[in-house]
Design an enzyme around this catalytic site. Sequence first.
Site, PDB file in Angstrom:
ATOM      1  N   GLU A 246      36.174  39.354  44.585  1.00 17.44           N
ATOM      2  CA  GLU A 246      36.591  40.336  45.579  1.00 17.44           C
ATOM      3  C   GLU A 246      35.839  41.649  45.356  1.00 17.44           C
ATOM      4  OE1 GLU A 246      40.741  39.205  47.228  1.00 17.44           O
ATOM      5  OE2 GLU A 246      41.013  40.601  45.580  1.00 17.44           O
TER       6      GLU A 246
ATOM      7  N   GLU B 212      43.251  46.184  42.578  1.00 15.79           N
ATOM      8  CA  GLU B 212      44.234  47.245  42.810  1.00 15.79           C
ATOM      9  C   GLU B 212      45.060  47.495  41.552  1.00 15.79           C
ATOM     10  OE1 GLU B 212      45.888  45.561  46.374  1.00 15.79           O
ATOM     11  OE2 GLU B 212      44.061  46.094  47.467  1.00 15.79           O
TER      12      GLU B 212
ATOM     13  N   GLY C 239      40.132  45.551  52.402  1.00 11.49           N
ATOM     14  CA  GLY C 239      40.860  46.387  53.359  1.00 11.49           C
ATOM     15  C   GLY C 239      39.989  47.336  54.150  1.00 11.49           C
TER      16      GLY C 239
HETATM   17  P1  13P Z   1      41.962  42.220  52.586  1.00 11.17           P
HETATM   18  O1  13P Z   1      41.837  40.804  53.076  1.00 11.17           O
HETATM   19  O2  13P Z   1      43.113  42.961  53.254  1.00 11.17           O
HETATM   20  O3  13P Z   1      40.670  42.954  52.618  1.00 11.17           O
HETATM   21  O4  13P Z   1      42.408  42.136  51.048  1.00 11.17           O
HETATM   22  C1  13P Z   1      41.714  41.295  50.209  1.00 11.17           C
HETATM   23  C2  13P Z   1      42.442  41.213  48.931  1.00 11.17           C
HETATM   24  O5  13P Z   1      42.500  42.154  48.173  1.00 11.17           O
HETATM   25  C3  13P Z   1      43.120  39.950  48.615  1.00 11.17           C
HETATM   26  O6  13P Z   1      43.564  39.918  47.307  1.00 11.17           O
END
Ligand code: 13P
Length: 248
Positions: free
Chosen positions: A163, A95, A169
Amino acid sequence: MRRKLAAGNWKMNGLRSALSEVEILAAAHPAPKAEVVLCPPATLVRSMARVCADNCITIGAQDCHQNQSGAHTGDISAEMLADAGAEYVIVGHSERRETYGETDEMVRRKATAAWAAGLRAIVCIGESGEERHAANTLDIIGGQLAASVPDAATGENLVIAYEPIWAIGTGLTPTLGDIGEVHDFIRARLERRFGNGVGRSVRLLYGGSMNPGNATEIIRVPNVDGGLVGGASLKAADFSKIIAALNG
Ligand code: 13P
């Protein structure tokens, strides 16, 4: 043996009222086998560290600046985070790479800054949906790993979080086989670069839509040493189940 790690990334969520969730979580896990780390927004690092002074939860932050101090309005240094009670810091989350254009080089400098302040760095890497469809996942992961991780890595100061961006998300997760393939690849690359000792001691977390329903099977994948959990870390009831899965 690598100690399992359940890390919660609260992202931009949580007011002081949310500290009650942390108390509930700590009470449910007085002596967890797995290490438990919570990474609240910077505004809560100090107060959460106070709440967790006498329990088994360790505090992390979600980002740090690569410089020690200076004219960087709005930024926070690793030393400030350590001063506030953090012991870990996430660097290079997708992000931040996406929104702020953080490059591998910046991420590497942030990890170095974290180490200089005595923090452990959780370095995030992961491919986009497009890159996965184009069968470029391992190339992307290999490149990010090489360029984002500083040479001074050890099993103590570094955690890698894989990730996949498309899994964050979204409720989507890679197959267990795909997770295993990437984690094995990361492990092999770490061993090649840092030698077997360091390479085998760095913990590798999976992150992206991990929840109480899928944690147990994901944790069983070889070379998965824990999870970096977003949404499911916000509520004690959910994160508690993930910690329980990691406790084995
Ligand atoms: P989610 O578990 O909400 O998919 O997010 C993962 C994340 O970006 C953890 O850093």
